[in-house]
Scaffold this active site. Structure first.
Site, mmCIF file in Angstrom:
data_model
loop_
_atom_site.group_PDB
_atom_site.id
_atom_site.type_symbol
_atom_site.label_atom_id
_atom_site.label_comp_id
_atom_site.label_asym_id
_atom_site.label_seq_id
_atom_site.Cartn_x
_atom_site.Cartn_y
_atom_site.Cartn_z
ATOM 1 N N GLN A 48 -0.135 -1.725 -9.726
ATOM 2 C CA GLN A 48 -1.454 -1.200 -9.332
ATOM 3 C C GLN A 48 -2.155 -0.580 -10.532
ATOM 4 O O GLN A 48 -3.350 -0.775 -10.725
ATOM 5 C CB GLN A 48 -1.298 -0.177 -8.208
ATOM 6 N N ASP A 103 9.012 -2.825 -2.547
ATOM 7 C CA ASP A 103 8.610 -2.635 -1.145
ATOM 8 C C ASP A 103 9.702 -3.037 -0.158
ATOM 9 O O ASP A 103 9.597 -2.768 1.042
ATOM 10 C CB ASP A 103 7.341 -3.440 -0.848
ATOM 11 N N ARG A 158 6.509 0.213 6.312
ATOM 12 C CA ARG A 158 7.811 -0.407 5.975
ATOM 13 C C ARG A 158 8.966 0.389 6.587
ATOM 14 O O ARG A 158 10.006 -0.169 6.930
ATOM 15 C CB ARG A 158 7.973 -0.537 4.457
ATOM 16 N N LYS A 177 -0.316 -9.495 1.188
ATOM 17 C CA LYS A 177 -1.223 -8.333 1.126
ATOM 18 C C LYS A 177 -1.795 -8.174 -0.287
ATOM 19 O O LYS A 177 -3.001 -8.020 -0.454
ATOM 20 C CB LYS A 177 -0.457 -7.075 1.567
ATOM 21 N N ARG A 229 9.755 7.468 0.663
ATOM 22 C CA ARG A 229 10.574 6.368 1.200
ATOM 23 C C ARG A 229 12.049 6.539 0.910
ATOM 24 O O ARG A 229 12.881 5.928 1.584
ATOM 25 C CB ARG A 229 10.105 5.031 0.611
ATOM 26 N N ARG A 256 -1.078 10.439 -2.522
ATOM 27 C CA ARG A 256 -0.593 9.478 -3.530
ATOM 28 C C ARG A 256 -1.102 9.902 -4.911
ATOM 29 O O ARG A 256 -2.272 10.268 -5.072
ATOM 30 C CB ARG A 256 -1.077 8.046 -3.207
#
Ligand SMILES: O=C(O)C1=C[C@@H](OP(=O)(O)O)[C@@H](O)[C@H](O)C1
Ligand SMILES: C=C(OP(=O)(O)O)C(=O)O
Length: 474
Positions: A175, A330, A437, A22, A361, A124
């Protein structure tokens, strides 16, 4: 939809095709779109997230085709044609598209881009990229939350020529680094960036592979220093994307946990800034015969190899150190499923960034551990570092738990934690909360407990692993 729940406990066998990476697909699409001409991307990930990046450029006049072999053929008029356009783009669920394209679009003169996203993307944190870009002179209007000094979508970027900066990135984020690298490649003088953490380096590898030495990486006083030099002319590319190790992790862990499994995954990306999942799994099983890696090679600067995995019955706890977290970020939810089936205590240090992913998460991983009947704890130290402890061999903790404290994040980023654990038939319900995920980890977890699971909102799996459900006949 009525769903009676599933349990994925049949073994996996033979060669299993893992879709393209990805992170690398996003970057290959971006570099293709910047160049005037036709680019060819082999084995791209044609998932919702990557297609959001693709669609952003279609809105700017780029066209693409998917050929009979599922390769992407991208034809672009080049970056100069993006200037002085105004577009509205919806980036869906994709944090990588959002952060990378913000740095890029903010640097293109006269381009105006209005950006929205889904419920999850709209939570985010964006200050991490907006703040340094504003120091470079960027004009970005985003939703500002004064209570906690944070920015989120919706956002409008008014592109202009930016100036150079020397900037230390505090977040352990690839990122953020990549967003600023794009800004540096597009201005007149580049940028100089510093980052303590070793974060995934696909952007630097791709830049240097296509345009030798435009991102110089050095270690200075214990930090990484990135000296980014501008690129004057972008060139079309032909690129082969490796398979995604983060997707492979679900299949590998399923195989390890389900008797009779014996699988081969070919051409998987094993970049040293992404392969901690394999190294830590090897520590959990402590047996060299269970996982083997063959045919290691380097393509476009990225290490790839074939991974062969069989079922293994003997697992034990491990400690994952803070420095390794960006390399395994991740994979923590699915790794937690494996650790719930491993003897003794495991510790995962500095899981703070998990809170600001597609869902909270950390909260969702804890829900998975509850479904797995595994004892866990969450400890926060004086520096604010949060550690997740997993120990299936104890029934309760003697430590002072900080369990409730981990939820105390910035109010604007508060992730939705829905309490909806059982349906009428007593089937465990896991709300995916738009998090692929978590949805996939829920399904794999079902293979080791005697309780079926119903994953609510599992269509989010399409963002990263479109063939996941096919592999398991779901
Ligand atoms: O650069 C990238 O492609 C990514 C970086 C990571 O995010 P952060 O940089 O926010 O840690 C990772 O979680 C994400 O899935 C992809
Ligand atoms: C965090 C992820 O992606 P993104 O940030 O691109 O939404 C992920 O794929 O786990």
């Amino acid at each position: 939809m009525i769903n009676s729940g599933v349990q994925l406990n049949s073994p996996l066998q033979g060669e299993i095709k893992i879709p393209g990476d990805k992170s690398i697909t996003h970057r290959a699409i971006i570099f293709s779109a910047l160049a005037n001409g036709q680019s060819h991307i082999r084995n791209p990930l044609l998932s919702e997230d990557c297609m959001k990046t693709m669609q952003s450029f279609v809105d700017l006049g780029v066209t693409y085709q998917i050929d009979d072999d599922n390769n992407l053929v991208i034809s672009s008029p080049g970056i100069d044609e993006f200037k002085h356009k105004e577009v509205t783009i919806d980036l869906g669920n994709s944090g990588t598209s959002l952060r990378l394209l913000t740095g890029l679009f903010a640097s293109i003169d006269g381009l105006v881009v209005h950006i929205t996203g889904d419920e999850s993307l709209s939570k985010r944190p964006m200050k991490r990229v907006i703040k340094p870009l504003k120091l470079m002179g960027a004009k970005i209007d985003a939703q500002y939350h004064s209570g906690d000094d944070e920015y989120t979508l919706p956002m409008t970027i008014y592109g202009k020529s930016l100036r150079s900066i020397n900037y230390e990135i505090k977040e352990a984020s690839a990122q953020v680094k990549s967003s600023l690298i794009f800004a540096g490649l597009l201005n007149d003088q580049g940028v100089t960036l510093y980052q303590q953490a070793a974060t995934r380096n696909h952007t630097e590898i791709m830049v240097n592979n296509l345009y030798a030495d435009h991102v110089i990486v050095e270690k200075v006083n214990g930090q990484f220093k990135y000296t980014v030099k501008p690129i004057n002319r972008f060139l079309p590319l032909t690129y082969s994307v490796p398979s995604d190790v983060s997707s492979a992790a679900f299949i590998i862990i399923h195989a390890l946990l389900n008797k009779g499994s014996n699988i081969e995954l070919n051409r998987v990306g094993l970049n040293p800034t992404r392969n901690a999942i394999i190294n830590y799994i090897n520590k959990v099983i402590d047996n060299d015969d269970v996982i083997s890696i063959k045919n290691i090679s380097v393509e476009h600067g990225e290490t790839i190899g074939n991974i062969i995995v069989q079922y293994s019955s003997n697992h034990h706890g491990i400690t994952i150190q803070k420095n390794d977290i960006p390399n395994i970020i991740d994979e923590i939810p699915i790794l937690s499923v494996l650790l719930s089936q491993s003897k003794g205590e495991s510790k995962i240090e500095h899981v703070n960034e998990l809170i600001v992913k597609e869902s909270n998460r950390l909260a969702k991983t804890i829900e998975l551990l509850e479904y797995l009947n595994t004892t866990y704890d969450v400890i926060k130290n004086g520096d604010g570092d949060i550690t997740l402890i997993i120990n299936p061999d104890v029934n309760e903790w003697s430590s002072d738990s900080s369990l409730n404290e981990y939820k105390s994040i910035k109010p604007s980023l508060q992730r939705f934690i829905k309490q909806d654990k059982q349906n009428n038939e007593g089937i465990y319900r896991l709300q995916s909360e738009h998090d692929h995920r978590i949805a996939m980890s829920g399904y794999i977890a079902s293979s080791v407990v005697n309780k079926p699971i119903q994953v609510i909102g599992d269509e989010c799996i399409q963002t990263s692993f479109p063939t996941f459900k096919e592999i398991f006949d779901l």
